[in-house]
Design an enzyme around this catalytic site. Structure first.
Site, mmCIF file in Angstrom:
data_model
loop_
_atom_site.group_PDB
_atom_site.id
_atom_site.type_symbol
_atom_site.label_atom_id
_atom_site.label_comp_id
_atom_site.label_asym_id
_atom_site.label_seq_id
_atom_site.Cartn_x
_atom_site.Cartn_y
_atom_site.Cartn_z
ATOM 1 N N ARG A 50 85.441 137.711 -34.881
ATOM 2 C CA ARG A 50 86.868 138.017 -34.723
ATOM 3 C C ARG A 50 87.157 138.260 -33.251
ATOM 4 O O ARG A 50 86.802 139.316 -32.714
ATOM 5 C CB ARG A 50 87.237 139.248 -35.541
ATOM 6 N N ASP A 52 89.486 139.020 -29.931
ATOM 7 C CA ASP A 52 90.646 139.869 -29.675
ATOM 8 C C ASP A 52 91.813 139.061 -29.108
ATOM 9 O O ASP A 52 91.668 137.888 -28.750
ATOM 10 C CB ASP A 52 90.280 140.974 -28.679
ATOM 11 N N ARG A 202 83.158 142.399 -22.851
ATOM 12 C CA ARG A 202 84.123 142.799 -21.821
ATOM 13 C C ARG A 202 83.686 144.081 -21.127
ATOM 14 O O ARG A 202 83.948 144.284 -19.932
ATOM 15 C CB ARG A 202 85.505 142.947 -22.435
#
Length: 255
Positions: A50, A52, A202
């Protein structure tokens, strides 16, 4: 109901992420709406990961169940027609076993992150890179990245809202390279693991950028990892520049 694997490419900018949401556009929602135009009913697809909001897909993998026995090529062509004008493309489709699962059958995920280093504003690459105006030391960043390889408690490098049962993960690759492009020098991060925590990549990139800029040292990365504390993480970089670059399966569904 025949099951099909779909290799999906998408530009993440217009979407609130992969996962279907009631009041915002999503990649999953766009594909499910396209499927409903081919077979009018409610469709639910599953994906390998999934992503973002703002994150892109180069080779996301999903699966869907159809009532009709579709030729895989015709299914991909029909979906691509229905997906217009959304920046989503079905690059490959393949018939798979009924128990094959895009998420649970996967053995590895690969991500790419791009940093563009130049002072002039990005034009063609807007939304596709994280732009910084200073040069970054690739050697120092790789030294910091090496401290993160292997099996660790990655509490420091996961979002506070991460829903994973455990912060323990094994990082197989975190390779940093400088790439000269016509638009300017870029730093590419190649990241590989069986699975990832929410915001893990990230968090890595944002922290390593600080190493490349000279604000952190590789030893600071080790200290942050060992702290097992989200507050010890460096800045979390923006989603622009992050790509789900590939998914590995024991038996590859696509040629």
């Amino acid at each position: 109901m025949p099951r099909y694997a779909l290799q999906v490419e998408y530009h993440g900018a217009p979407f609130a992420g992969w996962q279907r949401q009631a009041d915002q556009p999503s990649v999953q929602g766009a594909i499910e709406a396209a499927l409903a135009k081919l077979e009018p009913r409610e469709h639910t697809i599953a994906a390998a990961g999934r992503t973002d909001a703002g994150v892109h897909g180069l080779a996301q993998v999903a699966h869907c169940d159809m009532e009709k026995d579709w030729d895989p090529f015709r299914l991909s062509e029909a979906l691509n027609f229905q997906l217009k004008p959304d920046p989503v493309a079905i690059v490959n489709a393949a018939r798979v076993d009924d128990d094959w699962h895009a998420r649970f059958s996967a053995t590895e995920r690969r991500y790419l992150f791009r940093i563009l280093m130049r002072r002039a504003p990005a034009t063609h690459e807007t939304g596709l890179v994280w732009q910084v105006k200073h040069d970054l030391d690739v050697t120092a960043m790789q030294a910091g990245a090496d401290r993160l390889l292997g099996n660790h408690d990655f509490t420091t490098f996961r979002s506070s809202i991460c829903q994973a049962a455990s912060p323990q993960k094994t990082l197989d690759e975190l390779r940093v390279e400088r790439v000269e492009t016509i638009g300017g020098p870029e730093i590419h991060f190649h990241v590989r693991a069986r699975s990832f925590l929410h915001n893990q990549v990230r968090s890595f990139v944002g922290t390593l950028e600080r190493v490349g800029a000279g604000a952190w040292t590789p030893d600071d990365v080790t200290a942050a990892l060992e702290a097992r504390d989200r507050a010890a993480c460096g800045p979390v970089c923006p989603p622009q520049g992050l790509y789900l670059a590939g998914v590995t399966y024991p038996d590859a569904p696509f040629p």
